[in-house]
Write a protein that holds these residues in place. Structure first.
Motif, mmCIF file in Angstrom:
data_model
loop_
_atom_site.group_PDB
_atom_site.id
_atom_site.type_symbol
_atom_site.label_atom_id
_atom_site.label_comp_id
_atom_site.label_asym_id
_atom_site.label_seq_id
_atom_site.Cartn_x
_atom_site.Cartn_y
_atom_site.Cartn_z
ATOM 1 N N GLY A 97 -13.631 21.474 6.489
ATOM 2 C CA GLY A 97 -14.002 22.883 6.605
ATOM 3 C C GLY A 97 -13.208 23.858 5.764
ATOM 4 O O GLY A 97 -13.281 25.068 5.990
ATOM 5 N N HIS A 98 -12.465 23.364 4.774
ATOM 6 C CA HIS A 98 -11.678 24.247 3.919
ATOM 7 C C HIS A 98 -12.447 24.591 2.645
ATOM 8 O O HIS A 98 -13.242 23.797 2.155
ATOM 9 C CB HIS A 98 -10.347 23.586 3.551
ATOM 10 N N ASP A 99 -12.190 25.803 2.135
ATOM 11 C CA ASP A 99 -12.690 26.166 0.818
ATOM 12 C C ASP A 99 -11.751 25.568 -0.221
ATOM 13 O O ASP A 99 -10.536 25.792 -0.171
ATOM 14 C CB ASP A 99 -12.736 27.688 0.650
ATOM 15 N N VAL A 100 -12.304 24.815 -1.157
ATOM 16 C CA VAL A 100 -11.479 24.089 -2.119
ATOM 17 C C VAL A 100 -11.910 24.416 -3.545
ATOM 18 O O VAL A 100 -13.082 24.261 -3.898
ATOM 19 C CB VAL A 100 -11.563 22.570 -1.906
ATOM 20 N N MET A 101 -10.949 24.860 -4.340
ATOM 21 C CA MET A 101 -11.163 24.973 -5.782
ATOM 22 C C MET A 101 -10.464 23.805 -6.459
ATOM 23 O O MET A 101 -9.274 23.574 -6.235
ATOM 24 C CB MET A 101 -10.608 26.279 -6.354
ATOM 25 N N GLY A 102 -11.189 23.062 -7.251
ATOM 26 C CA GLY A 102 -10.607 21.972 -8.013
ATOM 27 C C GLY A 102 -10.436 22.386 -9.459
ATOM 28 O O GLY A 102 -11.338 23.008 -10.045
ATOM 29 N N ILE A 103 -9.294 22.082 -10.036
ATOM 30 C CA ILE A 103 -9.011 22.418 -11.430
ATOM 31 C C ILE A 103 -8.576 21.166 -12.171
ATOM 32 O O ILE A 103 -7.729 20.408 -11.686
ATOM 33 C CB ILE A 103 -7.902 23.490 -11.532
ATOM 34 N N ASP A 104 -9.164 20.958 -13.341
ATOM 35 C CA ASP A 104 -8.757 19.844 -14.184
ATOM 36 C C ASP A 104 -9.088 20.218 -15.623
ATOM 37 O O ASP A 104 -10.067 20.938 -15.877
ATOM 38 C CB ASP A 104 -9.487 18.558 -13.790
ATOM 39 N N ARG A 105 -8.279 19.767 -16.553
ATOM 40 C CA ARG A 105 -8.557 20.078 -17.962
ATOM 41 C C ARG A 105 -9.612 19.154 -18.559
ATOM 42 O O ARG A 105 -10.099 19.380 -19.669
ATOM 43 C CB ARG A 105 -7.274 20.007 -18.791
ATOM 44 N N ARG A 106 -9.991 18.084 -17.816
ATOM 45 C CA ARG A 106 -10.969 17.133 -18.325
ATOM 46 C C ARG A 106 -12.374 17.526 -17.866
ATOM 47 O O ARG A 106 -12.680 17.553 -16.681
ATOM 48 C CB ARG A 106 -10.622 15.724 -17.843
ATOM 49 N N GLU A 107 -13.233 17.800 -18.824
ATOM 50 C CA GLU A 107 -14.577 18.285 -18.531
ATOM 51 C C GLU A 107 -15.374 17.285 -17.709
ATOM 52 O O GLU A 107 -16.119 17.668 -16.793
ATOM 53 C CB GLU A 107 -15.307 18.569 -19.844
ATOM 54 N N GLU A 108 -15.214 15.995 -17.998
ATOM 55 C CA GLU A 108 -16.017 15.002 -17.297
ATOM 56 C C GLU A 108 -15.709 14.966 -15.807
ATOM 57 O O GLU A 108 -16.610 14.787 -14.968
ATOM 58 C CB GLU A 108 -15.819 13.607 -17.914
#
Length: 233
Positions: A38-49
């Motif tokens: 139930g958490h809001d999650v932003m994922g960040i990664d430099r890899r587009e795939e």
């Protein structure tokens, strides 16, 4: 399991926003578990795939350089309650990202560390918690293989929670009569009996031979209790 560790054991309030930086195997598993909880999650990664893979599974997934403070400011990362740095093999990127998060003033920062040196540096820079997933999983699997425990979670201060079969010393006795805490140094938190709901443990709770116990305490004490090693006076 990973998301439950963060969410239930370390005071993530329901609905807290979390940014997970690094969407590899570990980071992706944590992010997905936190979403289910139930958490809001932003994922960040430099890899587009990887961002494409997680784009439809998380609240937001962004391709970005987490070591760039201006980029992180533009993404609003400083507004998140919790941050998890799940970058694996790139030590420099992990530590630089941690420095950025510290500058942004995030109050609860977790860092995945590959080695003790990595973890020590991270704590000095400003990490509030360091996790060693490979080492932790190794310890957990070892306990499961030996058959002493059915599940096991160890925290960074040597404290653990485990699900075990009721040791013989507790059979057909109430917790008050078996003196588990004074004899073994652990606390029985709850009891699961076949075909019955989980019940919180009370002094008058009677333990039957087939019961499963949820216990907490120092790791070594739990290991001894699960193995039936009676405390020597």
């Amino acid at each position: 399991m990973l998301g439950r560790i963060f969410s239930e054991q370390f005071s993530f309030a329901a609905g807290d926003s979390v940014v997970v930086i690094g969407l590899g195997r570990f980071g992706g598993a944590v992010a997905q578990s936190l979403m289910r909880l139930g958490h809001d999650v932003m994922g960040i990664d430099r890899r587009e795939e990887l961002v494409q893979v997680w784009g439809d599974r998380l609240t937001h997934a962004v391709q970005a350089d987490s070591t760039n403070e201006n980029v992180m400011l533009q993404l609003g990362v400083g507004d998140f309650s919790h941050a998890i740095v799940a970058i694996g093999s790139d030590l420099s990127a992990s530590l630089m990202t941690l420095m950025v998060l510290t500058e942004l003033g995030i109050k609860d920062i977790w860092v995945k560390a590959m080695t003790p040196d990595h973890g020590q540096i991270a704590q000095r820079i400003g990490a509030h918690h360091v996790v060693y997933p490979e080492a932790d999983m190794g310890a957990r699997v070892a306990h499961l293989i030996t058959g002493r425990m059915m599940d096991f979670i160890e925290f960074e201060d040597g404290f653990a929670i485990a699900k075990i079969n009721a040791p013989a010393e507790t059979h057909n006795l109430t917790l008050a009569d078996s003196h588990v805490r004074s004899r073994f140094g652990v606390t029985v938190v709850g009891v699961k009996r076949m075909n019955e709901d989980f019940q919180h443990a009370l002094p008058e709770t009677r333990i039957l031979p087939a019961d499963l116990l949820i216990v907490s305490g120092p790791t070594k004490k739990i290991e001894e209790f699960a193995a039936g090693e009676r405390k020597r006076k």
